[in-house]
Motif scaffolding. Structure first.
Motif, mmCIF file in Angstrom:
data_model
loop_
_atom_site.group_PDB
_atom_site.id
_atom_site.type_symbol
_atom_site.label_atom_id
_atom_site.label_comp_id
_atom_site.label_asym_id
_atom_site.label_seq_id
_atom_site.Cartn_x
_atom_site.Cartn_y
_atom_site.Cartn_z
ATOM 1 N N ILE A 123 0.840 -1.204 0.000
ATOM 2 C CA ILE A 123 0.000 0.000 0.000
ATOM 3 C C ILE A 123 0.873 1.252 0.000
ATOM 4 C CG2 ILE A 123 -1.697 1.356 1.321
ATOM 5 C CD1 ILE A 123 -2.984 -1.300 2.180
ATOM 6 N N ASN A 124 1.912 1.241 0.836
ATOM 7 C CA ASN A 124 2.693 2.469 0.979
ATOM 8 C C ASN A 124 3.619 2.746 -0.204
ATOM 9 O OD1 ASN A 124 1.345 2.711 3.350
ATOM 10 N ND2 ASN A 124 3.085 2.297 4.680
ATOM 11 N N THR A 125 4.044 1.710 -0.906
ATOM 12 C CA THR A 125 4.989 1.962 -2.001
ATOM 13 C C THR A 125 4.392 1.752 -3.393
ATOM 14 O OG1 THR A 125 5.882 -0.288 -2.032
ATOM 15 C CG2 THR A 125 6.953 1.286 -0.541
ATOM 16 N N VAL A 126 3.299 1.012 -3.495
ATOM 17 C CA VAL A 126 2.726 0.730 -4.820
ATOM 18 C C VAL A 126 1.333 1.376 -4.975
ATOM 19 C CG1 VAL A 126 2.095 -1.071 -6.473
ATOM 20 C CG2 VAL A 126 4.059 -1.421 -4.959
ATOM 21 N N ASP A 127 0.439 1.101 -4.028
ATOM 22 C CA ASP A 127 -0.913 1.681 -4.143
ATOM 23 C C ASP A 127 -0.897 3.207 -4.022
ATOM 24 O OD1 ASP A 127 -2.055 -0.802 -4.426
ATOM 25 O OD2 ASP A 127 -2.898 -0.903 -2.407
ATOM 26 N N THR A 128 -0.030 3.728 -3.152
ATOM 27 C CA THR A 128 -0.030 5.182 -2.918
ATOM 28 C C THR A 128 0.289 5.972 -4.193
ATOM 29 O OG1 THR A 128 0.465 4.864 -0.591
ATOM 30 C CG2 THR A 128 0.950 7.039 -1.483
ATOM 31 N N PRO A 129 1.402 5.669 -4.896
ATOM 32 C CA PRO A 129 1.648 6.398 -6.149
ATOM 33 C C PRO A 129 0.597 6.102 -7.219
ATOM 34 C CG PRO A 129 3.364 4.738 -5.799
ATOM 35 C CD PRO A 129 2.544 4.808 -4.545
ATOM 36 N N THR A 130 0.053 4.890 -7.211
ATOM 37 C CA THR A 130 -0.997 4.547 -8.177
ATOM 38 C C THR A 130 -2.226 5.421 -7.935
ATOM 39 O OG1 THR A 130 -0.226 2.248 -8.236
ATOM 40 C CG2 THR A 130 -2.449 2.667 -9.066
ATOM 41 N N ALA A 131 -2.633 5.528 -6.669
ATOM 42 C CA ALA A 131 -3.816 6.320 -6.326
ATOM 43 C C ALA A 131 -3.588 7.803 -6.639
ATOM 44 C CB ALA A 131 -4.161 6.143 -4.849
ATOM 45 N N ARG A 132 -2.366 8.265 -6.415
ATOM 46 C CA ARG A 132 -2.053 9.672 -6.702
ATOM 47 C C ARG A 132 -2.276 9.947 -8.193
ATOM 48 N NH1 ARG A 132 3.242 10.201 -4.515
ATOM 49 N NH2 ARG A 132 2.207 9.998 -2.512
ATOM 50 N N TYR A 133 -1.764 9.040 -9.026
ATOM 51 C CA TYR A 133 -1.912 9.184 -10.480
ATOM 52 C C TYR A 133 -3.388 9.122 -10.883
ATOM 53 C CZ TYR A 133 -1.763 7.989 -15.433
ATOM 54 O OH TYR A 133 -1.987 7.962 -16.787
ATOM 55 N N ILE A 134 -4.097 8.130 -10.362
ATOM 56 C CA ILE A 134 -5.508 7.956 -10.739
ATOM 57 C C ILE A 134 -6.336 9.168 -10.292
ATOM 58 C CG2 ILE A 134 -7.607 6.571 -10.283
ATOM 59 C CD1 ILE A 134 -5.725 4.077 -10.287
ATOM 60 N N ALA A 135 -6.055 9.679 -9.094
ATOM 61 C CA ALA A 135 -6.804 10.850 -8.604
ATOM 62 C C ALA A 135 -6.563 12.055 -9.515
ATOM 63 C CB ALA A 135 -6.389 11.168 -7.170
ATOM 64 N N GLN A 136 -5.330 12.204 -10.006
ATOM 65 C CA GLN A 136 -5.024 13.311 -10.924
ATOM 66 C C GLN A 136 -5.811 13.152 -12.227
ATOM 67 O OE1 GLN A 136 -0.779 12.916 -11.178
ATOM 68 N NE2 GLN A 136 -0.386 14.210 -9.396
ATOM 69 N N GLN A 137 -5.847 11.926 -12.729
ATOM 70 C CA GLN A 137 -6.583 11.676 -13.977
ATOM 71 C C GLN A 137 -8.086 11.898 -13.781
ATOM 72 O OE1 GLN A 137 -4.873 11.029 -16.907
ATOM 73 N NE2 GLN A 137 -3.177 11.458 -15.520
ATOM 74 N N MET A 138 -8.599 11.498 -12.617
ATOM 75 C CA MET A 138 -10.031 11.705 -12.324
ATOM 76 C C MET A 138 -10.350 13.195 -12.268
ATOM 77 S SD MET A 138 -10.757 8.906 -9.326
ATOM 78 C CE MET A 138 -11.492 7.300 -9.698
ATOM 79 N N ALA A 139 -9.424 13.968 -11.701
ATOM 80 C CA ALA A 139 -9.636 15.416 -11.607
ATOM 81 C C ALA A 139 -9.630 16.046 -12.997
ATOM 82 C CB ALA A 139 -8.564 16.038 -10.711
ATOM 83 N N LEU A 140 -8.717 15.590 -13.852
ATOM 84 C CA LEU A 140 -8.640 16.115 -15.224
ATOM 85 C C LEU A 140 -9.917 15.808 -15.995
ATOM 86 C CD1 LEU A 140 -5.005 15.108 -16.293
ATOM 87 C CD2 LEU A 140 -5.867 17.433 -15.942
ATOM 88 N N GLU A 141 -10.446 14.620 -15.743
ATOM 89 C CA GLU A 141 -11.657 14.171 -16.414
ATOM 90 C C GLU A 141 -12.839 15.079 -16.094
ATOM 91 O OE1 GLU A 141 -12.751 9.512 -16.915
ATOM 92 O OE2 GLU A 141 -13.278 10.391 -14.992
ATOM 93 N N LYS A 142 -12.837 15.602 -14.862
ATOM 94 C CA LYS A 142 -13.952 16.440 -14.405
ATOM 95 C C LYS A 142 -13.906 17.840 -14.980
ATOM 96 C CE LYS A 142 -15.103 14.300 -9.993
ATOM 97 N NZ LYS A 142 -14.495 14.256 -8.684
ATOM 98 N N GLU A 143 -12.703 18.262 -15.439
ATOM 99 C CA GLU A 143 -12.551 19.658 -15.878
ATOM 100 C C GLU A 143 -13.360 19.977 -17.138
ATOM 101 O OE1 GLU A 143 -8.368 20.521 -16.218
ATOM 102 O OE2 GLU A 143 -8.166 20.630 -14.049
#
Ligand SMILES: [Fe+2]
Ligand SMILES: [Fe+2]
Length: 143
Positions: A123-143
């Motif tokens: 979670i701390n080394t793999v899921d965390t950067p994955t979630a950061r990337y996905i959250a950024q993409q989700m935010a872009l999608e909303k724009e």
């Protein structure tokens, strides 16, 4: 004392991933409690086995859902993350085989007791950067 505390793992930027982790940690701690009870008095095997089934099913849905999100948002390190899940599931399958085919529930209990180390690291080394990337993409999608 719990086997694993939600505070030991990073808080993720994607809410559904975070919720899945919190639910899974709860299940893992329930397995731990039942396993400890079983090791002491051997009286609650069916309850323990049902909870183990529930936990393992949850892990599979958890991984599949992360993989779906990664594909949806073209996560660049998808293969690395998927391989990490697959390796964990291979170990789970081996322990489940020992338990279900040879009646050796101790193998899966040992696996459960050793698993927090992998879970925290993943979670701390793999899921965390994955979630950061996905959250950024989700935010872009909303724009
Ligand atoms: Fe995860
Ligand atoms: Fe993951």
């Amino acid at each position: 004392m719990a086997l694993l505390y939600a505070e030991q793992v990073e808080y993720l930027d994607v809410e559904e991933m975070q919720e899945t982790h919190e639910d899974e940690i709860k299940l893992l701690n329930e397995v731990d409690k039942l396993a400890t009870k079983y090791l002491i008095n051997k009286s609650n095997l069916s309850e323990l086995e049902a909870k183990l089934d529930e936990y393992i099913a949850h892990v599979k849905v958890h991984f599949a859902n992360e993989e779906r999100l990664m594909r949806k948002y073209d996560f660049p390190s998808y293969d690395m993350h998927k391989t990490a899940h697959d390796m964990f599931l291979t170990d789970v399958s081996y322990a489940v085989k020992q338990w279900k085919e040879y009646g050796n529930v101790d193998k899966i209990i040992n696996f459960i007791y050793k698993s927090p180390e992998w879970i925290v690291l993943h979670i701390n080394t793999v899921d965390t950067p994955t979630a950061r990337y996905i959250a950024q993409q989700m935010a872009l999608e909303k724009e």
